[in-house]
Design a protein around this motif. Structure first.
Motif, PDB file in Angstrom:
ATOM      1  N   TYR A 265      -0.110  -2.388   8.065  1.00 13.44           N
ATOM      2  CA  TYR A 265      -0.705  -2.774   6.778  1.00 13.44           C
ATOM      3  C   TYR A 265      -0.214  -1.856   5.664  1.00 13.44           C
ATOM      4  O   TYR A 265       0.194  -2.320   4.588  1.00 13.44           O
ATOM      5  N   ALA A 266      -0.247  -0.536   5.923  1.00 16.23           N
ATOM      6  CA  ALA A 266       0.184   0.438   4.912  1.00 16.23           C
ATOM      7  C   ALA A 266       1.665   0.261   4.582  1.00 16.23           C
ATOM      8  O   ALA A 266       2.060   0.256   3.404  1.00 16.23           O
ATOM      9  N   GLN A 267       2.495   0.101   5.616  1.00 17.22           N
ATOM     10  CA  GLN A 267       3.930  -0.066   5.392  1.00 17.22           C
ATOM     11  C   GLN A 267       4.239  -1.354   4.623  1.00 17.22           C
ATOM     12  O   GLN A 267       5.050  -1.362   3.694  1.00 17.22           O
ATOM     13  N   THR A 268       3.575  -2.425   5.014  1.00 18.36           N
ATOM     14  CA  THR A 268       3.817  -3.720   4.369  1.00 18.36           C
ATOM     15  C   THR A 268       3.351  -3.707   2.928  1.00 18.36           C
ATOM     16  O   THR A 268       4.010  -4.251   2.031  1.00 18.36           O
ATOM     17  N   ARG A 269       2.206  -3.069   2.696  1.00 22.63           N
ATOM     18  CA  ARG A 269       1.670  -3.004   1.333  1.00 22.63           C
ATOM     19  C   ARG A 269       2.570  -2.136   0.443  1.00 22.63           C
ATOM     20  O   ARG A 269       2.821  -2.475  -0.722  1.00 22.63           O
TER      21      ARG A 269
ATOM     22  N   HIS B 170      -5.843 -10.488  -0.131  1.00 19.50           N
ATOM     23  CA  HIS B 170      -6.636 -11.626   0.321  1.00 19.50           C
ATOM     24  C   HIS B 170      -7.020 -11.529   1.797  1.00 19.50           C
ATOM     25  O   HIS B 170      -7.922 -12.240   2.246  1.00 19.50           O
ATOM     26  N   LEU B 171      -6.348 -10.670   2.547  1.00 18.36           N
ATOM     27  CA  LEU B 171      -6.647 -10.546   3.978  1.00 18.36           C
ATOM     28  C   LEU B 171      -7.799  -9.579   4.256  1.00 18.36           C
ATOM     29  O   LEU B 171      -8.342  -9.598   5.377  1.00 18.36           O
TER      30      LEU B 171
ATOM     31  N   VAL C  26       2.074 -10.068   9.510  1.00 22.53           N
ATOM     32  CA  VAL C  26       3.479 -10.369   9.812  1.00 22.53           C
ATOM     33  C   VAL C  26       3.923 -11.619   9.050  1.00 22.53           C
ATOM     34  O   VAL C  26       5.042 -11.673   8.510  1.00 22.53           O
ATOM     35  N   ARG C  27       3.055 -12.625   8.992  1.00 22.96           N
ATOM     36  CA  ARG C  27       3.403 -13.863   8.277  1.00 22.96           C
ATOM     37  C   ARG C  27       3.652 -13.595   6.795  1.00 22.96           C
ATOM     38  O   ARG C  27       4.627 -14.098   6.220  1.00 22.96           O
ATOM     39  N   GLU C  28       2.785 -12.776   6.197  1.00 21.71           N
ATOM     40  CA  GLU C  28       2.976 -12.444   4.782  1.00 21.71           C
ATOM     41  C   GLU C  28       4.259 -11.632   4.580  1.00 21.71           C
ATOM     42  O   GLU C  28       4.984 -11.834   3.603  1.00 21.71           O
ATOM     43  N   ASP C  29       4.524 -10.725   5.518  1.00 18.16           N
ATOM     44  CA  ASP C  29       5.725  -9.893   5.426  1.00 18.16           C
ATOM     45  C   ASP C  29       6.977 -10.762   5.530  1.00 18.16           C
ATOM     46  O   ASP C  29       7.941 -10.612   4.760  1.00 18.16           O
ATOM     47  N   GLN C  30       6.986 -11.676   6.481  1.00 15.94           N
ATOM     48  CA  GLN C  30       8.142 -12.558   6.664  1.00 15.94           C
ATOM     49  C   GLN C  30       8.323 -13.498   5.472  1.00 15.94           C
ATOM     50  O   GLN C  30       9.457 -13.761   5.042  1.00 15.94           O
TER      51      GLN C  30
END
Length: 435
Positions: free
Chosen positions: A105-109, A117-118, A165-169
């Motif tokens: 979460y931290a890395q993706t953000r 929203h999650l 993962v879906r948001e990241d992709q």
């Protein structure tokens, strides 16, 4: 009494067995060890109470105590078998999953992906609290629904991981492909401008069908596509909604760009093909004129003593075919089908004429070489002198093939096989080598 003694002995054996199991695997029970020790102590007291009732011959009460001991041992056995796996899940699997999701979460953000929203942190806090509550229940031996709770938490964590993962992709697909998409959009805009300009230039020239409605519709599609490009770019730059939601709009843009790009390429190809046919015809016409001039030059330079009237007729026909192609090119609108047909006819005829002229000159050169070669034997061999004279007469009359045959036959009397070598190598210089 005998029956109850036999039953209690069986229970004592089971009790010793599960106690041994506990002692050998004590670390696996973590905070539940105090609860289990308490349960063992309670069962031991019930064993003692059983003996007291038996000593007092209160067999009914002893039987009730025996049944309680049996139920306690059964329940304790189940707990001893279940607790290690529950602790593995509650103290190992789930905490690791929480940490991994927190890190992801931290890395993706930090990457810039919109994840608000999650409610990831809120969900992780809730799951952590639920996990603590279930660990307390394990410590107190209240195992009812604990496994179901832990499984539900695991499923919730997996779902949360999949959403991140879906948001990241989705973010990667949008931002990695955005630059290429924008470049394609720019190229499509430039291509459409070229089409409009090219159509205005070639419409009258080639008698194209009226593309006004087609170009108007394409222009409207282009404006719609450009508006969608701006909207997608603006949304991606603001980064205020989920990438998965942006992805739908982005994929619509990519599809729109691909379909419209194909239509634009088709229109451009149609216009370009018409222009290229005209350019090809002009270039080919220059080549044909040069070839025809070369044919004239070949026969003039070699001063052939006689050429058939058909040769001059063919030259005039070549000139006529070239003039006919020029006439088609000068006409507006240009009939491309007629142009290509006339051009192909001119190409076939002039190239054939060129090949015939080249062969004719080649044979004439071979005759001259053969006669020159044979001259060295004329004074010594009357028969060769006679045949070469016949060859010269045929040559002067324009019968070059006949002249070559006569000259070669005379030479072969001195050098057998030279004709085959000459034909095979197509090199008149071979006679000099023979000499």
């Amino acid at each position: 009494e005998s029956e109850q003694r036999a039953q209690i002995n069986v229970l004592k054996e089971k009790f010793r067995s599960i106690r041994k199991l506990f002692q050998e695997n004590r670390p696996s029970y973590h905070q539940s060890d105090e609860y289990i020790e308490g349960r063992f102590a309670l069962v031991e007291k019930k064993f003692s109470l059983f003996e007291e009732w038996m000593f007092a011959s209160e067999f009914d009460k002893a039987h009730e105590q025996l049944m309680e001991i049996s139920a306690d041992i059964e329940e304790l056995t189940d707990q001893l078998h279940v607790l290690p796996s529950l602790y593995e899940q509650a103290r190992g699997v789930l905490p690791r999953a929480i940490d991994e999701i927190g890190l992801r979460y931290a890395q993706t953000r930090n990457k810039g992906v919109y994840l608000e929203h999650l409610d990831v942190q809120k969900n992780l806090d809730i799951i952590s609290d639920q996990l603590k509550d279930n660990l307390n229940r394990l410590r107190n031996g209240s195992l009812t629904d604990v496994k179901d709770n832990l499984d539900a938490m695991g499923e919730r964590l997996v779902s949360l991981q999949e959403l991140i993962v879906r948001e990241d992709q989705a973010y990667d697909e949008i931002h990695n492909g955005m630059e290429d998409t924008f470049r394609t959009v720019k190229r499509v805009n430039e291509m459409f401008e070229e089409i409009v300009q090219l159509y205005q230039r070639v419409n009258e020239r080639f008698g194209f069908e009226d593309w006004s409605a087609r170009l108007s519709k394409a222009g409207a599609q282009l404006e719609e596509m450009n508006a969608l490009v701006k909207e997608v770019g603006k949304t991606a730059q603001k980064n205020e909604i989920a990438a998965s939601a942006q992805l739908i709009e982005y994929r619509e843009l990519v599809k729109s760009v691909q379909l419209f790009g194909k239509d634009v390429e088709t229109m451009k190809q149609m216009l370009t093909t018409a222009c290229s046919d005209e350019e090809r015809a002009k270039n080919q016409l220059v080549k044909l004129q040069m070839i025809l001039n070369e044919v004239r030059l070949k026969t003039t330079c070699h001063r052939l003593p006689s050429i058939s009237s058909q040769y001059n007729t063919d030259l005039q026909e070549g000139d006529r075919l070239i003039r006919r192609v020029r006439s088609v090119l000068e006409h507006t609108p240009l009939d491309v089908s007629e142009l290509n047909a006339d051009l192909q006819e001119a190409i076939d005829f002039i190239y054939k004429l060129y090949n015939n002229a080249s062969n004719l000159v080649g044979i004439a050169i071979m005759v001259e070489n053969a006669i020159v070669f044979g001259n060295r034997y004329r004074s010594s061999y009357p028969s060769i002198d006679s045949e070469l004279t016949r060859a010269e007469l045929s040559f002067q009359n324009g019968e070059y093939t006949k002249a070559l045959k006569i000259a070669i036959q005379s030479i072969e009397k001195m050098h057998p096989g030279i004709y085959e070598k000459l034909i095979k190598s197509n090199d008149p210089g071979i006679m000099n080598q023979a000499a």
